[in-house]
Design a protein around this motif. Sequence first.
Motif, mmCIF file in Angstrom:
data_model
loop_
_atom_site.group_PDB
_atom_site.id
_atom_site.type_symbol
_atom_site.label_atom_id
_atom_site.label_comp_id
_atom_site.label_asym_id
_atom_site.label_seq_id
_atom_site.Cartn_x
_atom_site.Cartn_y
_atom_site.Cartn_z
ATOM 1 N N ALA A 1 0.720 -1.204 -0.079
ATOM 2 C CA ALA A 1 -0.083 0.165 0.036
ATOM 3 C C ALA A 1 0.779 1.401 0.109
ATOM 4 O O ALA A 1 0.635 2.257 -0.924
ATOM 5 N N ALA A 2 1.819 1.358 1.071
ATOM 6 C CA ALA A 2 2.594 2.505 0.971
ATOM 7 C C ALA A 2 3.438 2.704 -0.252
ATOM 8 O O ALA A 2 3.720 3.929 -0.679
ATOM 9 N N ALA A 3 3.686 1.761 -1.045
ATOM 10 C CA ALA A 3 4.680 1.392 -2.302
ATOM 11 C C ALA A 3 3.678 2.203 -3.310
ATOM 12 O O ALA A 3 4.309 2.536 -4.351
ATOM 13 N N THR A 4 2.509 2.153 -3.328
ATOM 14 C CA THR A 4 1.571 2.381 -4.249
ATOM 15 C C THR A 4 0.779 3.633 -4.391
ATOM 16 O O THR A 4 0.187 4.193 -5.233
ATOM 17 N N THR A 5 0.800 4.105 -3.000
ATOM 18 C CA THR A 5 -0.361 5.262 -2.868
ATOM 19 C C THR A 5 -0.083 6.569 -3.733
ATOM 20 O O THR A 5 -0.911 6.910 -4.483
ATOM 21 N N GLU A 6 1.054 6.963 -3.822
ATOM 22 C CA GLU A 6 1.711 8.203 -4.645
ATOM 23 C C GLU A 6 1.208 8.072 -6.188
ATOM 24 O O GLU A 6 0.650 8.832 -6.984
ATOM 25 N N PHE A 7 1.621 6.897 -6.703
ATOM 26 C CA PHE A 7 1.397 6.275 -8.022
ATOM 27 C C PHE A 7 -0.204 6.493 -8.303
ATOM 28 O O PHE A 7 -0.706 6.930 -9.352
ATOM 29 N N CYS A 8 -0.869 5.606 -7.323
ATOM 30 C CA CYS A 8 -2.400 5.774 -7.634
ATOM 31 C C CYS A 8 -2.990 7.229 -7.522
ATOM 32 O O CYS A 8 -3.793 7.470 -8.411
ATOM 33 N N ALA A 9 -2.506 8.046 -6.902
ATOM 34 C CA ALA A 9 -3.221 9.378 -6.463
ATOM 35 C C ALA A 9 -2.754 10.118 -7.733
ATOM 36 O O ALA A 9 -3.680 10.816 -8.366
ATOM 37 N N SER A 10 -1.462 9.981 -8.229
ATOM 38 C CA SER A 10 -1.039 10.954 -9.257
ATOM 39 C C SER A 10 -1.534 10.581 -10.793
ATOM 40 O O SER A 10 -1.854 11.183 -11.391
ATOM 41 N N GLN A 11 -1.751 9.194 -10.871
ATOM 42 C CA GLN A 11 -2.115 8.628 -12.013
ATOM 43 C C GLN A 11 -3.578 8.499 -12.252
ATOM 44 O O GLN A 11 -4.317 7.766 -12.928
ATOM 45 N N ARG A 12 -4.190 8.821 -11.196
ATOM 46 C CA ARG A 12 -5.539 8.491 -10.931
ATOM 47 C C ARG A 12 -6.071 7.018 -11.368
ATOM 48 O O ARG A 12 -6.905 6.502 -12.313
ATOM 49 N N VAL A 13 -5.288 6.017 -10.697
ATOM 50 C CA VAL A 13 -5.279 4.566 -10.822
ATOM 51 C C VAL A 13 -6.018 4.194 -9.803
ATOM 52 O O VAL A 13 -5.785 4.348 -8.491
ATOM 53 N N LEU A 14 -6.888 3.169 -10.051
ATOM 54 C CA LEU A 14 -7.625 2.410 -9.007
ATOM 55 C C LEU A 14 -7.003 0.630 -9.004
ATOM 56 O O LEU A 14 -6.787 0.434 -10.066
ATOM 57 N N MET A 15 -6.854 0.353 -7.878
ATOM 58 C CA MET A 15 -6.121 -1.152 -7.809
ATOM 59 C C MET A 15 -7.259 -2.209 -7.652
ATOM 60 O O MET A 15 -8.010 -1.929 -6.926
ATOM 61 N N ASP A 16 -7.179 -3.108 -8.419
ATOM 62 C CA ASP A 16 -8.175 -4.327 -8.427
ATOM 63 C C ASP A 16 -7.064 -5.525 -8.157
ATOM 64 O O ASP A 16 -6.601 -6.040 -8.896
ATOM 65 N N LEU A 17 -7.073 -5.822 -6.786
ATOM 66 C CA LEU A 17 -6.025 -6.865 -6.339
ATOM 67 C C LEU A 17 -6.542 -8.154 -6.258
ATOM 68 O O LEU A 17 -7.820 -8.105 -5.856
ATOM 69 N N VAL A 18 -5.757 -8.986 -6.586
ATOM 70 C CA VAL A 18 -6.192 -10.556 -6.444
ATOM 71 C C VAL A 18 -5.002 -11.339 -5.633
ATOM 72 O O VAL A 18 -3.914 -11.148 -5.753
ATOM 73 N N VAL A 19 -5.593 -11.538 -4.580
ATOM 74 C CA VAL A 19 -4.486 -12.317 -3.732
ATOM 75 C C VAL A 19 -4.344 -13.959 -4.115
ATOM 76 O O VAL A 19 -5.200 -14.643 -4.160
ATOM 77 N N GLU A 20 -3.081 -14.160 -4.616
ATOM 78 C CA GLU A 20 -2.714 -15.354 -5.041
ATOM 79 C C GLU A 20 -1.358 -15.785 -4.696
ATOM 80 O O GLU A 20 -0.463 -15.018 -4.533
ATOM 81 N N ASP A 21 -1.158 -17.374 -4.426
ATOM 82 C CA ASP A 21 0.056 -17.805 -4.377
ATOM 83 C C ASP A 21 0.918 -17.680 -5.893
ATOM 84 O O ASP A 21 -0.051 -17.589 -6.846
ATOM 85 N N GLN A 22 2.262 -17.854 -5.793
ATOM 86 C CA GLN A 22 2.823 -17.609 -6.958
ATOM 87 C C GLN A 22 2.545 -18.359 -8.149
ATOM 88 O O GLN A 22 2.233 -17.812 -9.165
ATOM 89 N N ASP A 23 2.068 -19.487 -8.086
ATOM 90 C CA ASP A 23 1.962 -20.246 -9.389
ATOM 91 C C ASP A 23 0.429 -19.985 -10.061
ATOM 92 O O ASP A 23 0.253 -19.507 -11.091
ATOM 93 N N VAL A 24 -0.429 -19.517 -9.223
ATOM 94 C CA VAL A 24 -1.844 -19.160 -9.692
ATOM 95 C C VAL A 24 -1.634 -17.720 -10.058
ATOM 96 O O VAL A 24 -2.351 -17.434 -11.184
ATOM 97 N N GLY A 25 -0.727 -16.866 -9.333
ATOM 98 C CA GLY A 25 -0.742 -15.673 -9.906
ATOM 99 C C GLY A 25 -0.062 -15.692 -11.001
ATOM 100 O O GLY A 25 -0.519 -14.635 -12.179
#
Lengths: 299, 299
Positions: B108-132
């Motif tokens: 979250a802390a790593a992406t806040t600035e990016f999302c705010a300045s680029q008007r991006v909404l995150m659609d996150l999917v929690v997955e283990d590595q292979d499924v991701g």
Amino acid sequence: MFDYKLLAALAAVVEQAGFERAAQVLGLSQSAVSQRIKLLEARVGQPVLVRALPPAPTEIGRRLLNHVQQVRLLERDLQGQVPGLDEQSAPERLRIAINADSLATWWAAATTEFCASQRVLMDLVVEDQDVGLKRMRAGEVAGCVCAAERPVAGARSLALGAMRYRALASPAFIARHFSSGVSPAALARAPAIVYGPDDQLQHRYLAELGVSGAFAYHLCPSSEGFVRMAEAGLGWGLVPQLQVREELASGRLVDLLPERCIDVPLYWHHWRNGGELLAGLTQQLQRAAATVLVTPAGR
Amino acid sequence: MFDYKLLAALAAVVEQAGFERAAQVLGLSQSAVSQRIKLLEARVGQPVLVRALPPAPTEIGRRLLNHVQQVRLLERDLQGQVPGLDEQSAPERLRIAINADSLATWWAAATTEFCASQRVLMDLVVEDQDVGLKRMRAGEVAGCVCAAERPVAGARSLALGAMRYRALASPAFIARHFSSGVSPAALARAPAIVYGPDDQLQHRYLAELGVSGAFAYHLCPSSEGFVRMAEAGLGWGLVPQLQVREELASGRLVDLLPERCIDVPLYWHHWRNGGELLAGLTQQLQRAAATVLVTPAGR
């Protein structure tokens, strides 16, 4: 009597989500597991499994699994009366479906004493309410914590109290989006955080303020990730107050409208004939929940 | 050119996990969505969807989805150059697969600035590595944070650094189970906590201490629930040190063997031709990760 070797094979395939893992757990070859399922189907006269990825029980398969779950719990009671057997046995594994926010907050502290004294290992499955109850109906879990009151056939539901949710955001987010106060219009324009497609709390909060229609939101299917996103200032969202005592005390998160909250009632679903172990857990949960959950506000 | 109405219908059915929700999102009737999928299949000359619950793309369907994902990102770049269009457009939604522990800690802390300045909404999917990575290959996500290094075709992977995991338990748990010290034998006897069937960290930790074979563990598929269970004294388990700074500082959790840790390297997978937006996020992640992740210890 039923052939429990066959039923155990069915349970293992469903619980382990595949024939290969089921074989490992049972200490059998994969073809032996297949054999057992086929034999079971020959006896029952119809398929018990849909061969998909992962394999899913059919209607009759679900009824058999439900039976297996209950027999396991009854066996456990008997073992308690036959200490010789008990010495040999592994700790009991109790499979429980639970909503993510309960698991992220009060569940662990409420069950520690029980698990330690009863030598129980928890096998937790995080599910939203409807899916949790479906697993209950399918006999895949021994109990379920969720917001739905109505028990499935053969089960009881016990009101535990309510989780209180508050709409929170970081001070920086508030300064950026609510410089002229937290008005319904400003809330509707600021990006929200939503747990997943079934999370209607943010919609409900806006609706109660008279805001209807679409709003922009991040999707974050993780209780902890949700709080981290709010704290980092990505959006506002409804968070269990139990989860953020420290963040609220330190001012890292701020209540948008302190006079407003949403109470989500929680119920503990458990088998009516679940044996003493499940009855003991039920008592423990009732006691523990009373100290951490709130009495739901009248609606 | 392709008919993007048809491709958008395919993407919506897969992303929304069903025809009904896809219809809602597209503002169409369910039969209109079905029509479009059928028309697409007629043009392609083979099925693009397996009609299961939820519907899954076929091999050719996956290739089409992958294409849609990349076109969307390229469209976004164009919109940046046509400000008139941009004004009208909704914020961009970026679908990312991510491992649960990253989401619970640094993401979250790593992406806040990016999302705010680029008007991006995150659609996150929690997955283990292979499924991701499977979702990446299927074109369902624009990027993926996971522990696997090897990129899928058409994508790049960037080493972000490593998450450092430590074996932790509560003081009460330690007093109960390790009164004569944290020996490998005592560790093997004490109940552990495991995130899910694919979490091998506890196994690896024990193996490195020379303990082989089965051990008793709770299953808890929630990063926050995992920490709460360790803190409540239900078991010991490997936790990202990033996640428990406060618990370690206050002594609520204690490192079992301070000289031992496990470093799990993390990689950012992203499309090679992902457009400027994805390139911007990649830069941002690289910068942010360098400040929070560690250089993996040599193995």
